[in-house]
Design an enzyme around this catalytic site. Structure first.
Site, short mmCIF file in Angstrom:
data_model
loop_
_atom_site.label_atom_id
_atom_site.label_comp_id
_atom_site.label_asym_id
_atom_site.label_seq_id
_atom_site.Cartn_x
_atom_site.Cartn_y
_atom_site.Cartn_z
N TYR A 11 0.70 -1.46 0.43
CA TYR A 11 0.02 -0.25 0.03
C TYR A 11 0.36 1.51 0.42
CZ TYR A 11 -2.92 3.13 1.89
OH TYR A 11 -4.07 4.90 2.57
N ASN A 32 7.97 -10.04 -2.23
CA ASN A 32 7.62 -11.23 -2.15
C ASN A 32 6.32 -11.59 -2.59
OD1 ASN A 32 6.56 -10.94 -0.12
ND2 ASN A 32 7.72 -12.34 1.59
N LYS A 35 1.22 -9.84 0.10
CA LYS A 35 0.84 -8.82 0.20
C LYS A 35 0.32 -7.54 -0.53
CE LYS A 35 -0.30 -10.42 4.56
NZ LYS A 35 -0.91 -10.00 6.15
N GLY A 36 1.90 -7.81 -1.12
CA GLY A 36 1.55 -6.22 -2.83
C GLY A 36 0.85 -7.36 -3.76
N SER A 76 2.36 -6.08 9.21
CA SER A 76 2.67 -4.59 9.93
C SER A 76 1.27 -4.80 10.82
CB SER A 76 2.34 -3.57 9.37
OG SER A 76 1.23 -3.97 7.54
N TYR A 140 4.18 -5.89 17.14
CA TYR A 140 4.33 -5.29 15.92
C TYR A 140 5.64 -4.28 16.70
CZ TYR A 140 3.52 -1.80 11.98
OH TYR A 140 3.46 -0.58 11.22
N ILE A 206 -16.46 -1.29 16.17
CA ILE A 206 -16.23 -0.95 17.23
C ILE A 206 -15.28 -1.34 17.82
CG2 ILE A 206 -16.57 1.82 18.57
CD1 ILE A 206 -18.79 1.55 16.24
N ASP A 284 -4.00 -2.43 21.63
CA ASP A 284 -4.63 -0.80 20.45
C ASP A 284 -4.76 0.20 22.00
OD1 ASP A 284 -5.40 -1.26 18.44
OD2 ASP A 284 -6.82 -1.95 19.36
N1 LIG Z 1 -0.85 1.55 6.88
C1 LIG Z 1 -0.29 2.07 8.17
O1 LIG Z 1 -1.43 2.63 8.16
C2 LIG Z 1 1.40 2.28 8.77
C3 LIG Z 1 1.48 2.76 9.39
C4 LIG Z 1 2.86 2.97 10.25
C5 LIG Z 1 4.53 2.73 10.03
N2 LIG Z 1 3.86 1.41 8.70
C6 LIG Z 1 4.77 0.47 8.06
O2 LIG Z 1 4.70 0.54 6.80
C7 LIG Z 1 4.86 -0.11 5.81
C8 LIG Z 1 4.14 -0.70 4.67
O3 LIG Z 1 2.56 -0.52 5.40
P1 LIG Z 1 1.34 -1.02 4.45
O4 LIG Z 1 1.14 -0.91 4.71
O5 LIG Z 1 1.90 -0.23 3.12
O6 LIG Z 1 1.81 -2.65 4.62
P2 LIG Z 1 1.56 -3.14 3.30
O7 LIG Z 1 1.57 -4.96 3.71
O8 LIG Z 1 0.58 -3.07 1.67
O9 LIG Z 1 2.84 -3.77 2.22
C9 LIG Z 1 3.97 -4.18 2.46
C10 LIG Z 1 4.68 -5.13 1.35
O10 LIG Z 1 6.11 -5.93 1.51
C11 LIG Z 1 5.78 -7.50 1.27
N3 LIG Z 1 6.63 -7.82 1.80
C12 LIG Z 1 6.52 -8.13 3.71
N4 LIG Z 1 7.33 -9.23 4.21
C13 LIG Z 1 8.56 -9.15 2.69
C14 LIG Z 1 9.42 -9.86 2.91
N5 LIG Z 1 10.09 -11.14 3.83
N6 LIG Z 1 10.46 -9.70 1.81
C15 LIG Z 1 9.36 -9.56 0.50
N7 LIG Z 1 8.78 -8.56 0.78
C16 LIG Z 1 7.88 -8.89 2.15
C17 LIG Z 1 4.49 -7.33 0.51
O11 LIG Z 1 4.38 -8.50 -0.03
C18 LIG Z 1 3.85 -6.01 0.88
O12 LIG Z 1 3.86 -5.85 -0.82
C19 LIG Z 1 5.16 -1.47 7.06
O13 LIG Z 1 6.71 -1.72 7.78
C20 LIG Z 1 4.52 -1.08 7.87
O14 LIG Z 1 4.95 -1.38 9.06
C21 LIG Z 1 1.97 1.57 8.44
O1 LIG Z 2 -12.79 -3.26 11.89
C1 LIG Z 2 -12.00 -2.51 12.83
C2 LIG Z 2 -10.68 -1.80 12.21
C3 LIG Z 2 -10.41 -0.56 13.53
N1 LIG Z 2 -10.38 -0.39 14.00
C4 LIG Z 2 -10.11 0.74 15.49
O2 LIG Z 2 -9.62 1.60 14.51
C5 LIG Z 2 -8.28 1.91 14.49
C6 LIG Z 2 -7.53 1.49 13.79
O3 LIG Z 2 -7.05 1.03 13.92
P1 LIG Z 2 -6.15 0.11 12.49
O4 LIG Z 2 -6.80 1.24 11.36
O5 LIG Z 2 -6.42 -1.12 12.04
O6 LIG Z 2 -5.07 1.05 12.35
P2 LIG Z 2 -4.12 0.97 13.77
O7 LIG Z 2 -4.01 -0.54 14.49
O8 LIG Z 2 -3.75 1.78 14.78
O9 LIG Z 2 -2.50 0.37 13.21
C7 LIG Z 2 -1.82 1.70 11.98
O10 LIG Z 2 -1.32 2.85 12.48
C8 LIG Z 2 -0.46 2.07 13.30
C9 LIG Z 2 0.37 3.71 13.15
O11 LIG Z 2 -0.67 4.30 14.36
C10 LIG Z 2 0.52 1.45 12.29
O12 LIG Z 2 2.05 1.33 12.75
C11 LIG Z 2 0.78 0.19 12.07
O13 LIG Z 2 0.72 -0.77 10.65
C12 LIG Z 2 -0.97 0.45 11.35
O14 LIG Z 2 -1.86 -1.07 10.65
C13 LIG Z 2 -8.10 1.84 16.02
O15 LIG Z 2 -8.48 1.99 16.94
C14 LIG Z 2 -8.77 -0.06 16.19
O16 LIG Z 2 -9.23 -0.57 17.25
C15 LIG Z 2 -11.91 -1.41 14.45
O17 LIG Z 2 -12.34 -0.05 15.76
N2 LIG Z 2 -12.51 -1.78 13.58
#
Ligand SMILES: NC(=O)c1ccc[n+]([C@@H]2O[C@H](COP(=O)([O-])OP(=O)(O)OC[C@H]3O[C@@H](n4cnc5c(N)ncnc54)[C@H](O)[C@@H]3O)[C@@H](O)[C@H]2O)c1
Ligand SMILES: O=c1ccn([C@@H]2O[C@H](COP(=O)(O)OP(=O)(O)O[C@H]3O[C@H](CO)[C@@H](O)[C@H](O)[C@H]3O)[C@@H](O)[C@H]2O)c(=O)[nH]1
Length: 328
Positions: A11, A32, A35-36, A76, A140, A206, A284
């Protein structure tokens, strides 16, 4: 000179790849595809394989001239990390270990790392600043903190310079609708609410309404995925210019409760979205809100899409036009 993006098909990675290419950077992806999505790469060259595959890393660093790595690849999900912590140590800590080992071996000394608000745990004060205590409440966040420390010591020992970006909650999609968020299963709040709007789910659960917040639901700081992309580009530029390691929060400094997010989604989509209160999700924290002053001052980061409505609108544009995500 190219930038290697691990997890570039995911993402945040795919949006950053798009942004980097628009800035004229040469980009190579390693993913890999657990997830992508290949379709999210929009024809960017890629290697299909795992971070743990040191022979593949040797090949990537030998076949290309890479001056910096942006490292997204990780597991993640907060809830999953609580039920299966070892898989988080394996994929995140060990995966990064192999990557860093091979970067040092191939003399690639710049890395931008996807860290997280989850490194702080339950904050002592809000908004959270970079030098506040880091006491994760879930595995995590613990693995991401371990990696930050791995990078800190690798700077001291090998001169590997890092920028750790602690993002808060990524949201939204490419404003032009070319790519968006597609996780299977989806666990993130905004896409789940939009799936209810699309009648792909019956209702939103929720997770807890007995937190110490105004409406009892958890509060998060949502940040547009393209604003995150901009910050990664600025971080690479800073590493190229200053060769100094640093840590930055990335958020908008404004918190929204789960109920407020739900209400915004109802307004943006104009659809009926059912919700029911369910038990708390393990791991959480109640409130996570960032101070991003340091990133603004030192990186010159200027978020373009700070309004929650804009993030939801861009996400909605993507979901409504790609009901099956990239599998169309
Ligand atoms: N989404 C959020 O809100 C959020 C917030 C804070 C930090 N992050 C961090 O940002 C990064 C990206 O998050 P995202 O939401 O895009 O996740 P995502 O799961 O969409 O993307 C992760 C990608 O890494 C690839 N991958 C995972 N393990 C691998 C491995 N061992 N070798 C090669 N490829 C691998 C997956 O196939 C995927 O394409 C992560 O490190 C996550 O911890 C995300
Ligand atoms: O079906 C759902 C999904 C989520 N939540 C709540 O919504 C909030 C946000 O949840 P979510 O969107 O799952 O994000 P987080 O768990 O806050 O984690 C995200 O944000 C973090 C940083 O704050 C990153 O590190 C993580 O990778 C990323 O997944 C949280 O309070 C959850 O409990 C619900 O109530 N119902």
């Amino acid at each position: 000179m190219a930038i290697l993006v691990t997890g570039g098909a995911g993402y945040i990675g795919s949006h950053t790849v798009l942004y980097l290419k628009e800035q004229g950077e040469e980009v190579i992806v390693l993913d890999n595809f657990t997830k992508g999505h290949k379709a999210a790469l929009l024809e960017t060259p890629y290697y299909e394989g795992n971070l743990h595959d040191e022979a593949l890393l040797d090949k990537v660093f030998t076949e290309n001239t890479i001056d910096a790595v942006i490292h997204f690849a990780a597991s993640s999900l907060v809830g999953e990390s609580v039920t299966d912590p070892l898989s988080y140590y394996e994929n995140n800590v060990m995966g990064t270990f192999h990557l860093v080992k091979k970067m040092v071996a191939h003399d690639v000394r710049r890395i931008v790392f996807s860290s997280t608000a989850a490194t702080y745990g339950e904050p002592e004060s809000t908004p959270i600043k970079e030098d506040d205590p880091t006491i994760p409440t879930n595995p995590y966040g613990e693995t991401k903190l371990a990696i930050e420390n791995m990078l800190k010591w690798s700077d001291q020992a090998y001169g590997l310079k890092s920028v750790c970006l602690r993002y808060f909650n990524a949201a939204g999609a490419d404003p032009e609708g070319r790519i968006g968020e597609d996780h299977d299963p989806e666990t993130h709040l905004i896409p789940i609410v939009l799936q209810v709007a699309l009648e792909q789910r019956e209702f939103l659960k929720i997770f807890g309404d007995d937190y110490n917040t105004e409406d009892g639901t958890c509060i998060r700081d949502y940040i547009h995925v393209m604003d995150l992309a901009q910050a990664h580009y600025l971080a690479v530029k800073k590493l190229r210019e200053t060769e100094e390691s640093s840590i930055y929060n990335l958020g908008n400094g404004q918190g929204f409760s789960v109920r407020e997010v739900l209400e915004t989604c109802r307004q943006v989509t104009g659809r009926i979205i059912e919700a029911k209160v369910a038990p708390r999700r393990m791991g959480d924290p109640a409130i996570l809100i960032a101070s991003s002053k340091k990133a603004k001052q030192e990186l010159g980061w200027t978020p373009q899409y700070a309004a929650l409505e804009t993030m939801v609108q861009h996400a909605w544009n993507w979901h409504v036009n790609h009901e099956n995500g990239f599998n169309e």
